[in-house]
Design a protein around this motif. Structure first.
Motif, PDB file in Angstrom:
ATOM      1  N   ASP A 176       0.816  -1.211   0.000  1.00 41.53           N
ATOM      2  CA  ASP A 176       0.000   0.000   0.000  1.00 41.53           C
ATOM      3  C   ASP A 176       0.853   1.266   0.000  1.00 41.53           C
ATOM      4  O   ASP A 176       0.414   2.310  -0.478  1.00 41.53           O
ATOM      5  CB  ASP A 176      -0.931   0.012   1.223  1.00 41.53           C
ATOM      6  N   LEU A 177       2.061   1.165   0.554  1.00 41.18           N
ATOM      7  CA  LEU A 177       2.916   2.348   0.664  1.00 41.18           C
ATOM      8  C   LEU A 177       3.836   2.530  -0.546  1.00 41.18           C
ATOM      9  O   LEU A 177       4.321   3.647  -0.784  1.00 41.18           O
ATOM     10  CB  LEU A 177       3.769   2.264   1.930  1.00 41.18           C
ATOM     11  N   GLU A 178       4.095   1.442  -1.284  1.00 44.62           N
ATOM     12  CA  GLU A 178       5.040   1.519  -2.407  1.00 44.62           C
ATOM     13  C   GLU A 178       4.388   2.267  -3.576  1.00 44.62           C
ATOM     14  O   GLU A 178       3.779   1.686  -4.466  1.00 44.62           O
ATOM     15  CB  GLU A 178       5.480   0.115  -2.840  1.00 44.62           C
ATOM     16  N   ASP A 179       4.568   3.573  -3.554  1.00 44.57           N
ATOM     17  CA  ASP A 179       3.912   4.445  -4.522  1.00 44.57           C
ATOM     18  C   ASP A 179       4.779   5.686  -4.696  1.00 44.57           C
ATOM     19  O   ASP A 179       5.348   6.189  -3.722  1.00 44.57           O
ATOM     20  CB  ASP A 179       2.517   4.829  -4.009  1.00 44.57           C
ATOM     21  N   PRO A 180       4.891   6.200  -5.920  1.00 41.37           N
ATOM     22  CA  PRO A 180       5.748   7.381  -6.141  1.00 41.37           C
ATOM     23  C   PRO A 180       5.358   8.589  -5.305  1.00 41.37           C
ATOM     24  O   PRO A 180       6.211   9.430  -5.002  1.00 41.37           O
ATOM     25  CB  PRO A 180       5.560   7.668  -7.640  1.00 41.37           C
ATOM     26  N   PHE A 181       4.083   8.675  -4.945  1.00 39.87           N
ATOM     27  CA  PHE A 181       3.651   9.836  -4.168  1.00 39.87           C
ATOM     28  C   PHE A 181       3.435   9.503  -2.695  1.00 39.87           C
ATOM     29  O   PHE A 181       3.853  10.266  -1.823  1.00 39.87           O
ATOM     30  CB  PHE A 181       2.371  10.432  -4.770  1.00 39.87           C
ATOM     31  N   ARG A 182       2.753   8.427  -2.384  1.00 38.04           N
ATOM     32  CA  ARG A 182       2.430   8.136  -0.980  1.00 38.04           C
ATOM     33  C   ARG A 182       3.678   8.111  -0.102  1.00 38.04           C
ATOM     34  O   ARG A 182       3.673   8.613   1.026  1.00 38.04           O
ATOM     35  CB  ARG A 182       1.716   6.795  -0.870  1.00 38.04           C
ATOM     36  N   LEU A 183       4.762   7.530  -0.619  1.00 41.81           N
ATOM     37  CA  LEU A 183       5.991   7.367   0.162  1.00 41.81           C
ATOM     38  C   LEU A 183       7.158   8.176  -0.386  1.00 41.81           C
ATOM     39  O   LEU A 183       7.847   8.875   0.360  1.00 41.81           O
ATOM     40  CB  LEU A 183       6.370   5.880   0.201  1.00 41.81           C
ATOM     41  N   TYR A 184       7.347   8.123  -1.692  1.00 41.51           N
ATOM     42  CA  TYR A 184       8.606   8.619  -2.252  1.00 41.51           C
ATOM     43  C   TYR A 184       8.624  10.120  -2.542  1.00 41.51           C
ATOM     44  O   TYR A 184       9.571  10.618  -3.131  1.00 41.51           O
ATOM     45  CB  TYR A 184       8.959   7.814  -3.507  1.00 41.51           C
ATOM     46  N   ARG A 185       7.605  10.841  -2.106  1.00 45.04           N
ATOM     47  CA  ARG A 185       7.701  12.309  -2.154  1.00 45.04           C
ATOM     48  C   ARG A 185       8.586  12.832  -1.020  1.00 45.04           C
ATOM     49  O   ARG A 185       8.911  14.020  -0.988  1.00 45.04           O
ATOM     50  CB  ARG A 185       6.320  12.950  -2.050  1.00 45.04           C
ATOM     51  N   CYS A 186       8.943  11.960  -0.095  1.00 44.83           N
ATOM     52  CA  CYS A 186       9.883  12.362   0.958  1.00 44.83           C
ATOM     53  C   CYS A 186      11.263  12.525   0.358  1.00 44.83           C
ATOM     54  O   CYS A 186      11.813  11.594  -0.244  1.00 44.83           O
ATOM     55  CB  CYS A 186       9.928  11.315   2.072  1.00 44.83           C
ATOM     56  N   HIS A 187      11.843  13.708   0.520  1.00 41.67           N
ATOM     57  CA  HIS A 187      13.183  13.986   0.001  1.00 41.67           C
ATOM     58  C   HIS A 187      14.186  14.229   1.122  1.00 41.67           C
ATOM     59  O   HIS A 187      15.213  14.858   0.918  1.00 41.67           O
ATOM     60  CB  HIS A 187      13.137  15.183  -0.946  1.00 41.67           C
ATOM     61  N   THR A 188      13.868  13.743   2.313  1.00 43.04           N
ATOM     62  CA  THR A 188      14.770  13.821   3.464  1.00 43.04           C
ATOM     63  C   THR A 188      15.201  15.258   3.736  1.00 43.04           C
ATOM     64  O   THR A 188      16.373  15.544   3.960  1.00 43.04           O
ATOM     65  CB  THR A 188      16.006  12.909   3.256  1.00 43.04           C
ATOM     66  N   ILE A 189      14.246  16.170   3.750  1.00 43.12           N
ATOM     67  CA  ILE A 189      14.528  17.572   4.062  1.00 43.12           C
ATOM     68  C   ILE A 189      14.804  17.728   5.552  1.00 43.12           C
ATOM     69  O   ILE A 189      15.537  18.623   5.959  1.00 43.12           O
ATOM     70  CB  ILE A 189      13.342  18.454   3.618  1.00 43.12           C
ATOM     71  N   MET A 190      14.211  16.861   6.368  1.00 45.23           N
ATOM     72  CA  MET A 190      14.437  16.783   7.814  1.00 45.23           C
ATOM     73  C   MET A 190      13.709  17.832   8.637  1.00 45.23           C
ATOM     74  O   MET A 190      13.910  17.925   9.854  1.00 45.23           O
ATOM     75  CB  MET A 190      15.940  16.836   8.138  1.00 45.23           C
ATOM     76  N   ASN A 191      12.858  18.647   8.014  1.00 51.95           N
ATOM     77  CA  ASN A 191      12.046  19.579   8.807  1.00 51.95           C
ATOM     78  C   ASN A 191      11.217  18.836   9.844  1.00 51.95           C
ATOM     79  O   ASN A 191      11.004  19.321  10.956  1.00 51.95           O
ATOM     80  CB  ASN A 191      11.108  20.379   7.896  1.00 51.95           C
ATOM     81  N   CYS A 192      10.731  17.666   9.465  1.00 53.80           N
ATOM     82  CA  CYS A 192       9.857  16.895  10.350  1.00 53.80           C
ATOM     83  C   CYS A 192      10.570  16.533  11.649  1.00 53.80           C
ATOM     84  O   CYS A 192      10.020  16.694  12.746  1.00 53.80           O
ATOM     85  CB  CYS A 192       9.360  15.638   9.636  1.00 53.80           C
ATOM     86  N   THR A 193      11.794  16.062  11.531  1.00 50.33           N
ATOM     87  CA  THR A 193      12.560  15.668  12.708  1.00 50.33           C
ATOM     88  C   THR A 193      12.954  16.881  13.543  1.00 50.33           C
ATOM     89  O   THR A 193      12.919  16.844  14.774  1.00 50.33           O
ATOM     90  CB  THR A 193      13.811  14.888  12.277  1.00 50.33           C
ATOM     91  N   ASN A 194      13.303  17.960  12.871  1.00 47.69           N
ATOM     92  CA  ASN A 194      13.739  19.158  13.585  1.00 47.69           C
ATOM     93  C   ASN A 194      12.615  19.787  14.408  1.00 47.69           C
ATOM     94  O   ASN A 194      12.863  20.389  15.451  1.00 47.69           O
ATOM     95  CB  ASN A 194      14.282  20.198  12.600  1.00 47.69           C
ATOM     96  N   THR A 195      11.373  19.651  13.950  1.00 46.47           N
ATOM     97  CA  THR A 195      10.271  20.351  14.614  1.00 46.47           C
ATOM     98  C   THR A 195       9.485  19.478  15.585  1.00 46.47           C
ATOM     99  O   THR A 195       8.727  20.016  16.396  1.00 46.47           O
ATOM    100  CB  THR A 195       9.297  20.947  13.574  1.00 46.47           C
TER     101      THR A 195
END
Length: 260
Positions: free
Chosen positions: A218-237
């Motif tokens: 269900d997750l293996e999808d160009p958008f559902r999962l792979y739009r993550c570009h490891t920007i790391m804002n999520c971890t920082n905030t």
């Protein structure tokens, strides 16, 4: 030259100013205001002059005292005051956080309160999280196991198996991470975002769950999962100190390993 025009009534304008009488330690607080009952009016930034000595130690205390002593029309969510419900997530001084766990002493200068960015606003500091919760529902966040188990038995885990879930189960679904992610800003219609993907990995990492293959499908999808570009804002905030980017990386690794 290309010109960009903001939609009508989208520009935030200067609002009203209210102040307590004779503050011993005055501090300026600006709060985003939007009234859905007056959709023809622009959102505004109201200013409150508070007494820092009597308005509390947490960002949420400031809002509660403003509502009680200066402006009862102010709207925001809050519940537990202990950082476990995620209700009071908002943008404070430019950072997504939980107002109930954010110390005022850690905030320098004037205080500014905005709703979570890039989300529809219901009123003032209350965002509409319907879409985010629908995405969370899509990952089916519950144990899925078909193996037979006696009614009086539990599905056990070893300490080592349980340890793999640390850093995942603590998520309170405040969506501070997702609303700080540029990929989610522009692709939230299809990209699940850091909060939902961290929750998805929580069930993949759970040794009691027996549906890992379908979850990865269900997750293996160009958008559902792979739009993550490891920007790391999520971890920082993340106000809970979690690492959604790492969880997303683990999902990608699981998909890669099974393809070998």
């Amino acid at each position: 030259m290309v010109e960009f025009t903001l939609p009508k009534n989208s520009k935030v304008i200067k609002g009203k100013t209210l102040a307590v009488e004779n503050p011993k330690k005055p501090r300026k607080v600006q709060v985003y205001r939007y009234d859905p009952d007056h959709k023809d009016e622009n959102p505004r930034l109201d200013t409150y002059i508070i007494d820092e000595e009597t308005f509390g130690t947490m960002a949420l205390d400031i809002l509660l005292n403003i509502k009680e002593k200066l402006d009862p029309t102010l709207a925001f969510r809050r519940s537990c005051r202990e950082g476990v419900c995620g209700s009071c997530s908002m943008n404070v001084n430019g950072t997504n956080t939980l107002a109930c766990t954010k110390h005022v002493s850690d905030l320098k200068g004037d205080l500014t309160f905005y709703p979570l960015p890039h989300m529809p606003v219901i009123k003032d500091l209350v965002p509409d999280l319907s879409h985010a919760y629908a995405q969370y529902e899509m990952i089916e966040p519950w144990i899925q196991a078909d193996s037979a188990l006696a009614p009086d038995k539990e599905r056990l885990q070893s300490p080592e198996e349980r340890e793999k879930m640390d850093g995942l189960w603590e998520c309170v679904l405040c969506f501070c991470c997702s609303t700080s992610c540029p990929s989610y800003w522009w692709n939230s219609d299809r990209y699940l975002g850091p909060a939902t993907l961290l929750q998805a990995y929580r069930w993949i990492a759970d040794s009691r769950d027996e549906n890992t293959g379908n979850r990865l499908d269900d997750l293996e999808d160009p958008f559902r999962l792979y739009r993550c570009h490891t920007i790391m804002n999520c971890t920082n905030t993340c106000p809970k100190g979690l690492n959604p980017a790492q969880a997303i990386g683990e999902i990608k690794k699981e998909i890669a390993i099974r393809a070998l």
